[in-house]
Enzyme design. Structure first.
Site, mmCIF file in Angstrom:
data_model
loop_
_atom_site.group_PDB
_atom_site.id
_atom_site.type_symbol
_atom_site.label_atom_id
_atom_site.label_comp_id
_atom_site.label_asym_id
_atom_site.label_seq_id
_atom_site.Cartn_x
_atom_site.Cartn_y
_atom_site.Cartn_z
ATOM 1 C CD GLN A 423 8.105 0.907 -2.279
ATOM 2 O OE1 GLN A 423 7.404 -0.025 -2.645
ATOM 3 N NE2 GLN A 423 9.254 1.202 -2.866
ATOM 4 C CG HIS A 434 -4.595 -1.126 -4.666
ATOM 5 N ND1 HIS A 434 -5.505 -1.947 -5.303
ATOM 6 C CD2 HIS A 434 -4.916 -1.166 -3.342
ATOM 7 C CE1 HIS A 434 -6.330 -2.468 -4.396
ATOM 8 N NE2 HIS A 434 -5.985 -2.005 -3.198
ATOM 9 C CG HIS A 436 1.359 -2.268 -2.331
ATOM 10 N ND1 HIS A 436 1.099 -1.216 -3.207
ATOM 11 C CD2 HIS A 436 2.676 -2.580 -2.499
ATOM 12 C CE1 HIS A 436 2.203 -0.916 -3.872
ATOM 13 N NE2 HIS A 436 3.184 -1.723 -3.464
ATOM 14 C CG HIS A 438 6.576 -3.979 -0.244
ATOM 15 N ND1 HIS A 438 6.732 -4.675 -1.423
ATOM 16 C CD2 HIS A 438 6.195 -2.719 -0.593
ATOM 17 C CE1 HIS A 438 6.467 -3.867 -2.444
ATOM 18 N NE2 HIS A 438 6.128 -2.679 -1.966
#
Length: 498
Positions: A423, A434, A436, A438
């Site tokens: 996202q 930050h 990241h 998933h």
């Protein structure tokens, strides 16, 4: 002298004159490993003191028969004939006098209590309340609470029938994992929840041994469906079913069916309170009976999780903060989110014990709230907010780590698919500033519509009473998973292409 004709006075008369029936039912299983429960039946009225007197006497009498736990019906605190009085009479669980009295009874008579469907005052919305099932230990502690998920809304204008629980009640947001008790693992429901087998099936898969449905069934629906539904839930889930009940005329507008029952895992009715009030019956629960039924009819082994799945359940294990006297539960969650030491992840820190892989520039860690089992995260060690903020070296290392972790999670969860998503920015659903990724292992049928996973992902970390998402996991759960993943990584062959 006034005639004793009102429901209120008839209830008092029944209580004072009729000796409570006490019937112990022994199953045919020859074993000393048994527990004793009492299922209760009463006719609640608008006066809370009268209802409390009935509950108190039932507890006093049943405790003499060495029962370990007693089950009371929905609305055992009161039943009013209008919404205004219902809302006015509702109390908060922790500070309300009614629950305080129940807790003292449990402690005084050394018995666990299931108090089904209490009218819990909603502090945030005075126009609505919660219908809340409360489990109290023999030490007087609130062990668990469950807010009714399915509200009874029926409106038939041509018959001038309107029974809409949603007019004054908000539904709960979670299935509560089975409660450990002296009589077995108890799956919690309330009344109308009985009509939704997906709830009971979920609880049985979560290792419930007892399903309980404290109820105030209407006479018409009770006569048609009560025993059929309860026996069905017992048979299909191979659990004991305990359903305390309201009975008789509460006021001029409302009449309940009664027939509080205890049913064994084969669907046999052990006790049935009929239409007497107030009363209780004692039944013996035999754990070996569960084993026999499940071994002889192994439906749990015959389920087809590859065809249908329960991965999207919204579960809760711990007490809600507003139901807990101790701040330990709240502190644990806060500490899990923001430990004083660990890796920086946006505005929070990740404990090192929750990190299962670290490369030169990237790390992978287990998730506080999981959309699917095995939902983990990969992030750059440096606090880079967006994908475009990575250096070429960081980007290469980040993607190599994503591929490795995906391989690991598919191996661990025995699947051949993963949803891998970033996202990237607030308009894409990013809530932690930050970067990241998933990684969510997927199995056929885990979502009814495949893309619903993105809806779950969007709300999975928005957990509050007004916006319920996935409840947080404990630090112990996360550390255990991370340790397992570190061990599994050692078993993955080195691939020079990663």
């Amino acid at each position: 002298m006034r005639r004793l004709s009102t429901p209120f006075l008839r209830n008092l008369l029944n209580f004072c004159v009729i000796k409570q029936q006490r019937i112990s039912i022994h199953t045919t299983m020859a074993t000393s490993d048994k527990s004793r429960i009492a299922v209760c039946q009463m006719t609640s009225v608008a006066d809370k003191a009268t209802n409390l007197s009935v509950v108190s006497q039932l507890v006093k009498d049943a405790s003499k028969e060495d029962v370990q736990m007693m089950f009371f019906p929905e609305a055992c605190d009161f039943i009013c004939d209008n919404i205004k009085d219902t809302l006015k009479s509702a109390e908060p669980l922790l500070t309300g006098e009614t629950v305080k009295a129940y807790r003292q009874l449990a402690k005084d008579y050394n018995v666990w209590l299931s108090m089904g469907g209490l009218h819990e005052k909603n502090e945030e919305d005075p126009s609505k309340l919660f219908n809340t099932h409360v489990i109290i230990s023999n030490k007087g502690e609130i062990v668990q609470t469950y807010r009714k998920l399915h509200l009874f809304d029926v409106e038939i204008p041509e018959k001038k029938i309107r029974l809409k629980e949603s007019d004054f009640c908000n539904p709960g947001s979670h299935i509560v994992t089975p409660v450990e008790s002296p009589v077995g693992n108890i799956g919690l429901g309330i009344c109308y929840d009985l009509r939704f087998p997906e709830l009971s099936t979920s609880l049985s898969i979560l290792n419930a041994q007892i399903l309980t449905y404290p109820s105030a069934f209407t006479y018409t629906t009770g006569e048609a469906h009560w025993h059929v539904l309860l026996r069905s839930r017992a048979i299909e889930n191979q659990c004991y079913v305990i359903a305390a009940a309201q009975v008789g005329n509460h006021n001029a507008k409302r009449r309940s069916y009664g027939h509080a029952v205890c049913i064994d895992p084969w669907g046999s009715v052990l006790v049935d309170c009929g239409e007497a009030s107030p009363m209780y019956m004692v039944a013996e629960l035999v754990p070996a009976r569960l084993g026999d039924v499940r071994r002889n009819m192994p439906v749990f082994q015959h389920r087809r999780p590859q065809v249908y799945s329960l991965y999207t359940l919204s579960l809760r294990k711990d007490l809600l903060p507003e139901h807990s006297e101790s701040q330990e539960d709240v502190a644990t969650t806060a500490d899990t989110k923001c430990p004083s030491e660990g890796r920086i992840f946006g505005h929070v820190r990740i404990p090192e014990s929750c990190v299962f892989y670290t490369s030169e520039l990237t790390y992978a860690f287990v998730n506080l709230r999981c959309v699917t089992p095995g939902h983990v995260l990969v992030a750059p060690i440096r606090l880079a907010e967006r994908n475009k903020d990575l250096t070429a070296e960081e980007a290469n290392d980040f993607y190599r780590t994503i591929r490795l972790v995906q391989m690991l999670m598919e191996r661990v969860h025995q699947t051949e698919s993963c949803t891998v998503t970033i996202q990237d920015g607030p308009d894409a659903g990013q809530t932690v500033r930050h970067l990241h990724c998933h990684i969510m292992p997927r199995k056929r049928g885990d979502f009814i519509q495949n893309d619903l996973i993105y809806l779950e992902l969007a709300k999975h970390d928005q957990f509050s009473s007004s916006h319920p998402g996935k409840p947080p996991r404990s630090l112990t759960e996360m550390e255990t998973e991370a340790a397992m993943l570190r061990q599994e990584l050692m078993n993955i062959p080195i691939n020079p292409n990663i």
